[in-house]
Design a protein around this motif. Structure first.
Motif, PDB file in Angstrom:
ATOM      1  N   ASP A 134       0.849  -1.187   0.000  1.00 41.09           N
ATOM      2  CA  ASP A 134       0.000   0.000   0.000  1.00 41.09           C
ATOM      3  C   ASP A 134       0.892   1.248   0.000  1.00 41.09           C
ATOM      4  N   ARG A 135       0.858   1.988  -1.110  1.00 38.96           N
ATOM      5  CA  ARG A 135       1.741   3.146  -1.243  1.00 38.96           C
ATOM      6  C   ARG A 135       1.391   4.249  -0.246  1.00 38.96           C
ATOM      7  N   ARG A 136       0.138   4.293   0.200  1.00 38.04           N
ATOM      8  CA  ARG A 136      -0.251   5.319   1.169  1.00 38.04           C
ATOM      9  C   ARG A 136       0.432   5.106   2.502  1.00 38.04           C
ATOM     10  N   ILE A 137       0.520   3.851   2.921  1.00 38.80           N
ATOM     11  CA  ILE A 137       1.203   3.545   4.179  1.00 38.80           C
ATOM     12  C   ILE A 137       2.692   3.859   4.055  1.00 38.80           C
ATOM     13  N   LEU A 138       3.290   3.460   2.956  1.00 38.37           N
ATOM     14  CA  LEU A 138       4.711   3.708   2.756  1.00 38.37           C
ATOM     15  C   LEU A 138       5.012   5.206   2.708  1.00 38.37           C
ATOM     16  N   LYS A 139       4.113   5.955   2.093  1.00 39.50           N
ATOM     17  CA  LYS A 139       4.303   7.407   2.023  1.00 39.50           C
ATOM     18  C   LYS A 139       4.221   8.026   3.412  1.00 39.50           C
ATOM     19  N   LEU A 140       3.315   7.524   4.238  1.00 37.92           N
ATOM     20  CA  LEU A 140       3.197   8.025   5.607  1.00 37.92           C
ATOM     21  C   LEU A 140       4.487   7.797   6.388  1.00 37.92           C
ATOM     22  N   VAL A 141       5.017   6.575   6.309  1.00 43.40           N
ATOM     23  CA  VAL A 141       6.233   6.248   7.050  1.00 43.40           C
ATOM     24  C   VAL A 141       7.391   7.124   6.577  1.00 43.40           C
ATOM     25  N   ARG A 142       7.487   7.326   5.277  1.00 40.82           N
ATOM     26  CA  ARG A 142       8.575   8.167   4.750  1.00 40.82           C
ATOM     27  C   ARG A 142       8.438   9.605   5.247  1.00 40.82           C
ATOM     28  N   LYS A 143       7.215  10.100   5.315  1.00 38.90           N
ATOM     29  CA  LYS A 143       7.000  11.455   5.819  1.00 38.90           C
ATOM     30  C   LYS A 143       7.469  11.588   7.259  1.00 38.90           C
ATOM     31  N   TRP A 144       7.183  10.571   8.088  1.00 38.11           N
ATOM     32  CA  TRP A 144       7.608  10.626   9.489  1.00 38.11           C
ATOM     33  C   TRP A 144       9.134  10.599   9.595  1.00 38.11           C
ATOM     34  N   LEU A 145       9.771   9.805   8.738  1.00 42.16           N
ATOM     35  CA  LEU A 145      11.222   9.727   8.773  1.00 42.16           C
ATOM     36  C   LEU A 145      11.865  11.050   8.364  1.00 42.16           C
ATOM     37  N   LYS A 146      11.218  11.750   7.450  1.00 44.85           N
ATOM     38  CA  LYS A 146      11.792  12.982   6.901  1.00 44.85           C
ATOM     39  C   LYS A 146      11.336  14.232   7.656  1.00 44.85           C
ATOM     40  N   ALA A 147      10.479  14.069   8.663  1.00 42.64           N
ATOM     41  CA  ALA A 147       9.914  15.240   9.345  1.00 42.64           C
ATOM     42  C   ALA A 147      10.971  16.030  10.105  1.00 42.64           C
ATOM     43  N   GLY A 148      12.007  15.361  10.573  1.00 44.82           N
ATOM     44  CA  GLY A 148      13.080  16.057  11.265  1.00 44.82           C
ATOM     45  C   GLY A 148      12.860  16.173  12.759  1.00 44.82           C
ATOM     46  N   VAL A 149      13.838  16.788  13.424  1.00 48.11           N
ATOM     47  CA  VAL A 149      13.839  16.951  14.876  1.00 48.11           C
ATOM     48  C   VAL A 149      14.022  18.424  15.213  1.00 48.11           C
ATOM     49  N   MET A 150      13.170  18.929  16.103  1.00 43.49           N
ATOM     50  CA  MET A 150      13.284  20.308  16.565  1.00 43.49           C
ATOM     51  C   MET A 150      14.038  20.330  17.892  1.00 43.49           C
ATOM     52  N   GLU A 151      15.171  21.015  17.911  1.00 49.98           N
ATOM     53  CA  GLU A 151      15.964  21.127  19.123  1.00 49.98           C
ATOM     54  C   GLU A 151      16.506  22.539  19.241  1.00 49.98           C
ATOM     55  N   GLU A 152      16.164  23.181  20.355  1.00 49.11           N
ATOM     56  CA  GLU A 152      16.584  24.555  20.613  1.00 49.11           C
ATOM     57  C   GLU A 152      16.203  25.490  19.470  1.00 49.11           C
ATOM     58  N   GLY A 153      14.983  25.285  18.972  1.00 45.81           N
ATOM     59  CA  GLY A 153      14.443  26.177  17.960  1.00 45.81           C
ATOM     60  C   GLY A 153      14.898  25.905  16.543  1.00 45.81           C
ATOM     61  N   THR A 154      15.726  24.890  16.347  1.00 43.88           N
ATOM     62  CA  THR A 154      16.251  24.576  15.021  1.00 43.88           C
ATOM     63  C   THR A 154      15.791  23.187  14.593  1.00 43.88           C
ATOM     64  N   VAL A 155      15.303  23.067  13.342  1.00 40.43           N
ATOM     65  CA  VAL A 155      14.879  21.782  12.803  1.00 40.43           C
ATOM     66  C   VAL A 155      16.051  21.137  12.071  1.00 40.43           C
ATOM     67  N   ARG A 156      16.356  19.921  12.465  1.00 43.32           N
ATOM     68  CA  ARG A 156      17.446  19.174  11.831  1.00 43.32           C
ATOM     69  C   ARG A 156      16.860  17.960  11.124  1.00 43.32           C
ATOM     70  N   ARG A 157      17.210  17.796   9.851  1.00 37.17           N
ATOM     71  CA  ARG A 157      16.759  16.648   9.072  1.00 37.17           C
ATOM     72  C   ARG A 157      17.970  15.844   8.621  1.00 37.17           C
ATOM     73  N   SER A 158      17.788  14.524   8.528  1.00 38.89           N
ATOM     74  CA  SER A 158      18.899  13.661   8.171  1.00 38.89           C
ATOM     75  C   SER A 158      18.383  12.439   7.439  1.00 38.89           C
ATOM     76  N   ASP A 159      19.249  11.837   6.630  1.00 40.98           N
ATOM     77  CA  ASP A 159      18.912  10.600   5.937  1.00 40.98           C
ATOM     78  C   ASP A 159      19.197   9.382   6.799  1.00 40.98           C
ATOM     79  N   LEU A 160      19.726   9.611   7.985  1.00 37.22           N
ATOM     80  CA  LEU A 160      20.031   8.526   8.913  1.00 37.22           C
ATOM     81  C   LEU A 160      19.212   8.672  10.182  1.00 37.22           C
ATOM     82  N   GLY A 161      18.829   7.539  10.739  1.00 38.04           N
ATOM     83  CA  GLY A 161      18.208   7.540  12.056  1.00 38.04           C
ATOM     84  C   GLY A 161      16.706   7.685  12.024  1.00 38.04           C
ATOM     85  N   THR A 162      16.114   7.294  13.148  1.00 30.78           N
ATOM     86  CA  THR A 162      14.681   7.452  13.369  1.00 30.78           C
ATOM     87  C   THR A 162      14.478   7.797  14.832  1.00 30.78           C
TER      88      THR A 162
END
Length: 218
Positions: A134-162
């Motif tokens: 189901d491409r919809r499920i896969l798209k959802l998971v990819r969005k969560w992986l790419k959403a990034g992390v907010m720390e001290e007011g700065t959003v950091r995105r990476s191709d590694l980690g979850t």
């Protein structure tokens, strides 16, 4: 991240909140927020980084987890206990104790340093695609992986980690103990002594959203 709390959802009503989640998903307008970085102490004195999703993201993540979890449960060995429903660390220790009483003499404790921070996201997606079409499920998971992390007011995105902390913290327990046949019949307002009434609001929201969305998509 978005300032929305469980109290806000209760005030506006659970069904309007779930209907909005459903609309965003069906129209392809759902975009998860970056997770909020929070640290908790580890036994060795170091800090463990967590990623805390918004309430909306957590509800949709939990509903997705309820759908895909049985698919991957079929692949686990009987000796596997980590992050599985109705299984716990105590059960794993009981298994080790029994093995030692029979013929085992060694217990090896292995920990992969920084595992969640170094997961290859593309490899993870390829593994998911082997079991989920189901491409919809896969798209959802990819969005969560790419959403990034907010720390001290700065959003950091990476191709590694979850981030650790999503998907309801990968609960070891069955999130509710309610058979799937009950999902479409259990009302949000239930008697105080029912299993549904004893659930957390996040779990009730996830179950109701899952049932409502499944019925309307069918």
């Amino acid at each position: 991240m978005d300032g929305e709390t469980l109290a806000d959802i209760v005030k506006q009503g659970e069904y309007p909140f779930l209907s909005e989640c459903q609309r965003l998903l069906k129209e392809g307008k759902y975009h998860p927020q970056p997770v909020r970085r929070q640290y908790i102490p580890k036994k060795d004195g170091k800090q463990r980084p967590l990623g805390i999703p918004t309430v909306r993201d957590r509800v949709i993540q939990m509903a997705t987890k309820l759908v895909i979890e049985p698919i991957f449960e079929a692949d686990f060995q009987e000796s596997s206990f980590g992050f599985r429903p109705k299984r716990s660390a105590k059960q794993a220790l009981d298994r080790i104790r029994k093995a030692c009483n029979r013929k085992g003499h060694w217990v090896v404790d292995v920990d992969i340093q920084g595992y969640f921070d170094s997961i290859n996201q593309e490899k993870l997606m390829k593994l998911l695609e082997m079991r989920i079409s189901d491409r919809r499920i896969l798209k959802l998971v990819r969005k969560w992986l790419k959403a990034g992390v907010m720390e001290e007011g700065t959003v950091r995105r990476s191709d590694l980690g979850t981030p650790q902390g999503g998907l309801c913290k990968a609960s070891h327990k069955d999130p509710c103990g309610v058979p799937s046949s009950d999902l479409t019949t259990t009302p949000l307002t239930s008697t105080p002594d029912s299993r549904y009434a004893r659930m957390s609001l996040r779990t009730r929201l996830s179950l109701t959203f899952l049932a409502t969305f499944a019925m309307r998509m069918s």
